[in-house]
Design a protein around this motif. Structure first.
Motif, PDB file in Angstrom:
ATOM      1  N   GLN A   1      -0.884   6.034  -8.592  1.00  0.00           N
ATOM      2  CA  GLN A   1       0.153   5.000  -8.434  1.00  0.00           C
ATOM      3  C   GLN A   1       0.084   4.389  -7.036  1.00  0.00           C
ATOM      4  OE1 GLN A   1       4.221   6.097  -9.724  1.00  0.00           O
ATOM      5  NE2 GLN A   1       3.366   8.152  -9.828  1.00  0.00           N
ATOM      6  N   PRO A   2       0.189   3.064  -6.943  1.00  0.00           N
ATOM      7  CA  PRO A   2       0.244   2.451  -5.608  1.00  0.00           C
ATOM      8  C   PRO A   2       1.676   2.487  -5.081  1.00  0.00           C
ATOM      9  CG  PRO A   2       0.187   0.741  -7.266  1.00  0.00           C
ATOM     10  CD  PRO A   2       0.188   2.049  -8.012  1.00  0.00           C
ATOM     11  N   THR A   3       2.154   3.698  -4.801  1.00  0.00           N
ATOM     12  CA  THR A   3       3.565   3.814  -4.378  1.00  0.00           C
ATOM     13  C   THR A   3       3.706   4.164  -2.907  1.00  0.00           C
ATOM     14  OG1 THR A   3       3.457   6.010  -5.355  1.00  0.00           O
ATOM     15  CG2 THR A   3       4.702   4.372  -6.566  1.00  0.00           C
ATOM     16  N   GLY A   4       2.671   3.938  -2.140  1.00  0.00           N
ATOM     17  CA  GLY A   4       2.787   4.249  -0.709  1.00  0.00           C
ATOM     18  C   GLY A   4       1.494   4.858  -0.227  1.00  0.00           C
ATOM     19  N   ALA A   5       1.472   5.174   1.030  1.00  0.00           N
ATOM     20  CA  ALA A   5       0.228   5.658   1.622  1.00  0.00           C
ATOM     21  C   ALA A   5      -0.209   6.955   0.951  1.00  0.00           C
ATOM     22  CB  ALA A   5       0.454   5.886   3.103  1.00  0.00           C
TER      23      ALA A   5
ATOM     24  N   GLY B   1       9.156  -4.950  -4.825  1.00  0.00           N
ATOM     25  CA  GLY B   1       9.082  -6.309  -4.255  1.00  0.00           C
ATOM     26  C   GLY B   1       7.650  -6.815  -4.456  1.00  0.00           C
ATOM     27  N   ALA B   2       7.551  -8.129  -4.758  1.00  0.00           N
ATOM     28  CA  ALA B   2       6.251  -8.687  -5.174  1.00  0.00           C
ATOM     29  C   ALA B   2       5.169  -8.538  -4.106  1.00  0.00           C
ATOM     30  CB  ALA B   2       6.423 -10.152  -5.552  1.00  0.00           C
TER      31      ALA B   2
ATOM     32  N   ASN C   1       0.248  -5.818  -2.026  1.00  0.00           N
ATOM     33  CA  ASN C   1      -0.340  -5.170  -0.862  1.00  0.00           C
ATOM     34  C   ASN C   1      -0.723  -3.713  -1.173  1.00  0.00           C
ATOM     35  OD1 ASN C   1      -1.074  -5.208   1.808  1.00  0.00           O
ATOM     36  ND2 ASN C   1       0.855  -4.247   2.438  1.00  0.00           N
ATOM     37  N   ASN C   2       0.178  -3.008  -1.876  1.00  0.00           N
ATOM     38  CA  ASN C   2      -0.083  -1.602  -2.219  1.00  0.00           C
ATOM     39  C   ASN C   2      -1.292  -1.448  -3.140  1.00  0.00           C
ATOM     40  OD1 ASN C   2       2.076  -0.805  -0.704  1.00  0.00           O
ATOM     41  ND2 ASN C   2       3.422  -0.324  -2.412  1.00  0.00           N
ATOM     42  N   VAL C   3      -1.443  -2.397  -4.064  1.00  0.00           N
ATOM     43  CA  VAL C   3      -2.587  -2.315  -4.996  1.00  0.00           C
ATOM     44  C   VAL C   3      -3.886  -2.492  -4.210  1.00  0.00           C
ATOM     45  CG1 VAL C   3      -3.753  -3.448  -6.934  1.00  0.00           C
ATOM     46  CG2 VAL C   3      -1.287  -3.033  -7.037  1.00  0.00           C
TER      47      VAL C   3
END
Ligand code: AQP
Length: 332
Positions: free
Chosen positions: A9-13, A51-52, A57-59
């Motif tokens: 998941q792109p949920t943070g570092a 937020g879009a 950015n996370n992806v």
């Protein structure tokens, strides 16, 4: 030929639990198998919309992370889940044959929803069905994950078997979990009973792949241990969860066994061991963080990787969706 699929998941570092429990193992499959690595952005919505701009950015950051860790987009398809409509299409179909009783047993939902179950989203509850769709959509034979995902993988196997029974043929391949290495469950640096996790409120609970030299050193120095010296046998680590965690992390970083690490440090204090661990982390993690920055600076390259990966993923997945639609009588 094996077909390997996994995702994060792109949920943070990203932390060394994700790296040692998952991505590091993915890299080894690239030469002998067909490999698909997904950035599971739809899963990332299960705890709220970030937020879009942050999502985009996370992806991209996650793609840069995969590549910096050794995933080669020429050998593996790297793509975003939301670029492939088949994930949602299949998820709905599988959700309609998944009994609530199966989902009620999922411990990750209980952990993440906590006491606030009534306010947890339907998405969070249905997360394991979407994960089953992620895997079955590609007829993946093997799914390399950390130990925390074992229960979800077993559910994916049960759902595949239920679908096959419904349609009267062995349509879905029953995927095998691949839980390997000495660090299949990396624990928090603050509490050896908790999993290292992106959502832990304490930054000191995890080492991120983007941490700098000083931060890594600080986090390891502050990591919880006990007052005993390092034991000389693996059995000596029983009932010492924090000590066991640090030794396992070290063994995994060095690609060796826990017994080999103990043979070198038996009888020593943790302060000496921690210094060695800081040096090992510096030599393994810092180059990944630097490479991530370089890759992220090449924005067009990251976008091209995602585009190529999505094309391949859509080719495979649309065939599965069409076959599933035909089998159950839906219109295409
Ligand atoms: N602590 C861990 N030790 C070993 N493997 C781990 N994984 C996660 N934490 C550990 C593995 O990393 C892959 C991707 O996980 P994910 O981000 O999709 O979901 P997660 O398991 O929920 O990861 P986190 O870091 O704990 O995130 P949050 O806090 O958002 O829930 C999986 O293969 C997983 O097994």
């Amino acid at each position: 030929m094996k077909r390997i699929l996994s995702g994060i998941q792109p949920t943070g570092a990203i932390h060394i639990g994700n790296y040692l429990g998952a991505i590091k193992n993915w890299v080894t499959f690239q030469t002998q198998s067909e490999t698909l690595f997904c950035v599971v952005d739809l899963h990332a919505l299960t705890t709220g919309y970030p937020g879009a701009a942050e999502m985009q950015n996370n992806v991209r950051t996650m793609v840069a992370c995969y590549i910096a860790c050794g995933i080669d987009p020429k050998k593996s398809s790297v793509f975003a889940q939301s670029d492939v409509p088949g994930h949602c299409q299949l998820s709905w179909i599988l959700g309609c044959i998944t009994p609530l009783g199966w989902l009620n047993r999922m411990t990750q939902f209980k952990d993440k929803a906590g006491k606030n179950k009534e306010n947890a989203s339907l998405g969070l509850y249905g997360y394991p069905v979407l994960m089953a769709a992620d895997i079955l959509l590609y007829q993946a034979t093997h799914v390399p994950v950390g130990a925390d995902q074992k229960q979800h993988l077993e559910l994916a196997r049960d759902i595949a078997t239920a679908f096959n029974r419904e349609v009267g043929e062995d349509f879905f391949i029953i995927p095998e979990p691949f839980i390997q290495g000495v660090a299949t469950r990396v624990m928090s640096l603050r509490d050896g009973a908790d999993k290292m996790s992106k959502s832990d409120p304490s930054d000191y609970s995890r080492i991120l792949l983007t941490d700098d030299m000083d931060v890594i050193a600080q986090k390891i120095r502050k990591a919880k241990t006990d007052s005993e010296p390092i034991p000389d046998t693996v059995e000596g680590l029983a009932d010492r969860p924090e000590a066991q965690n640090l030794i396992q992390i070290m063994a995994s970083l060095e690609e060796t066994e826990v017994a080999d690490v103990l043979a070198r440090y038996a009888g020593e204090s943790f302060s000496l061991f921690k210094q060695a661990m800081i040096e090992t982390l510096h030599s393994t993690i810092l180059p990944i963080g630097q490479k991530m920055q370089e890759i992220l600076a090449a924005k067009d390259y990251v976008d091209q990787v995602l585009k190529d990966g999505a094309e391949r993923a859509n080719d495979i997945s649309q065939k599965t969706v069409q076959q599933v639609y035909q089998l159950i009588g839906l219109r295409k």
